[in-house]
Design a protein around this motif. Sequence first.
Motif, PDB file in Angstrom:
ATOM      1  N   GLY A   1     162.547  50.013  32.471  1.00 13.99           N
ATOM      2  CA  GLY A   1     161.313  49.729  33.199  1.00 13.99           C
ATOM      3  C   GLY A   1     161.589  49.045  34.516  1.00 13.99           C
ATOM      4  O   GLY A   1     160.921  49.314  35.520  1.00 13.99           O
ATOM      5  N   VAL A   2     162.573  48.157  34.525  1.00 14.21           N
ATOM      6  CA  VAL A   2     162.945  47.489  35.773  1.00 14.21           C
ATOM      7  C   VAL A   2     163.547  48.511  36.744  1.00 14.21           C
ATOM      8  O   VAL A   2     163.272  48.487  37.944  1.00 14.21           O
ATOM      9  CB  VAL A   2     163.927  46.330  35.496  1.00 14.21           C
ATOM     10  CG1 VAL A   2     164.552  45.823  36.782  1.00 14.21           C
ATOM     11  CG2 VAL A   2     163.211  45.202  34.776  1.00 14.21           C
ATOM     12  N   LEU A   3     164.344  49.418  36.234  1.00 13.79           N
ATOM     13  CA  LEU A   3     165.017  50.387  37.103  1.00 13.79           C
ATOM     14  C   LEU A   3     164.108  51.508  37.600  1.00 13.79           C
ATOM     15  O   LEU A   3     164.232  51.941  38.742  1.00 13.79           O
ATOM     16  CB  LEU A   3     166.217  50.993  36.366  1.00 13.79           C
ATOM     17  CG  LEU A   3     167.347  50.023  36.021  1.00 13.79           C
ATOM     18  CD1 LEU A   3     168.409  50.727  35.197  1.00 13.79           C
ATOM     19  CD2 LEU A   3     167.935  49.417  37.278  1.00 13.79           C
ATOM     20  N   PHE A   4     163.205  52.002  36.749  1.00  7.31           N
ATOM     21  CA  PHE A   4     162.478  53.227  37.079  1.00  7.31           C
ATOM     22  C   PHE A   4     160.976  53.040  37.312  1.00  7.31           C
ATOM     23  O   PHE A   4     160.414  53.688  38.181  1.00  7.31           O
ATOM     24  CB  PHE A   4     162.688  54.276  35.986  1.00  7.31           C
ATOM     25  CG  PHE A   4     164.122  54.562  35.705  1.00  7.31           C
ATOM     26  CD1 PHE A   4     164.984  54.922  36.725  1.00  7.31           C
ATOM     27  CD2 PHE A   4     164.629  54.452  34.434  1.00  7.31           C
ATOM     28  CE1 PHE A   4     166.322  55.184  36.467  1.00  7.31           C
ATOM     29  CE2 PHE A   4     165.953  54.713  34.165  1.00  7.31           C
ATOM     30  CZ  PHE A   4     166.812  55.082  35.191  1.00  7.31           C
ATOM     31  N   SER A   5     160.337  52.248  36.522  1.00  8.59           N
ATOM     32  CA  SER A   5     158.873  52.144  36.667  1.00  8.59           C
ATOM     33  C   SER A   5     158.452  50.703  36.424  1.00  8.59           C
ATOM     34  O   SER A   5     157.982  50.356  35.347  1.00  8.59           O
ATOM     35  CB  SER A   5     158.164  53.071  35.688  1.00  8.59           C
ATOM     36  OG  SER A   5     158.509  52.747  34.370  1.00  8.59           O
TER      37      SER A   5
END
Length: 168
Positions: free
Chosen positions: A97-101
């Motif tokens: 979630g931190v990396l992508f959305s």
Amino acid sequence: MSYDTPGGPPGGATPPPPGGYDAPPPGGGYGAPPPGGGYGAPPPGGGYGAPPPGGGYGAPPPGGSYGVPPGFGGYGQPYGKPPSTYRAWAITAIVCGVLFSLIIGLPCGLVALSNSRRVQSAWQVGDLQRAAKASKRAMTWAIVATIFDVLGLILVITLFSHGGTSTT
């Protein structure tokens, strides 16, 4: 000394008891046991230590025994294997979630992690229903976070593949 009544105290009050105020009362004094056996005598009908009718004090209740209900072991710790916490899945969903959305995947992953922590605490106090419910919620939120993370990954791939160029 003048009395209103012959032989009595002034004002018609009752005369002092025989022997004065310091003398014990008639019938044995202040420390005499009451009639019927005294202070330490057992009550009529069997005494203090008589067992109740139908069994003694140590007899198990009808239809069962005392102790821990079935499915539990000592001090509230249940038997068997605890429900899955899905903690690794929740942490992976948070990282993705931190990396992508960041907007949609991360909050769902945090809710999944919160529910995964509730599983262990409920299990340790012996609350099987609450542990199972928290486990199910942790799995549900981990699935939701994973779906949003995949959508975020697709969005990131789409944005980078076009390289910021216009399609017109």
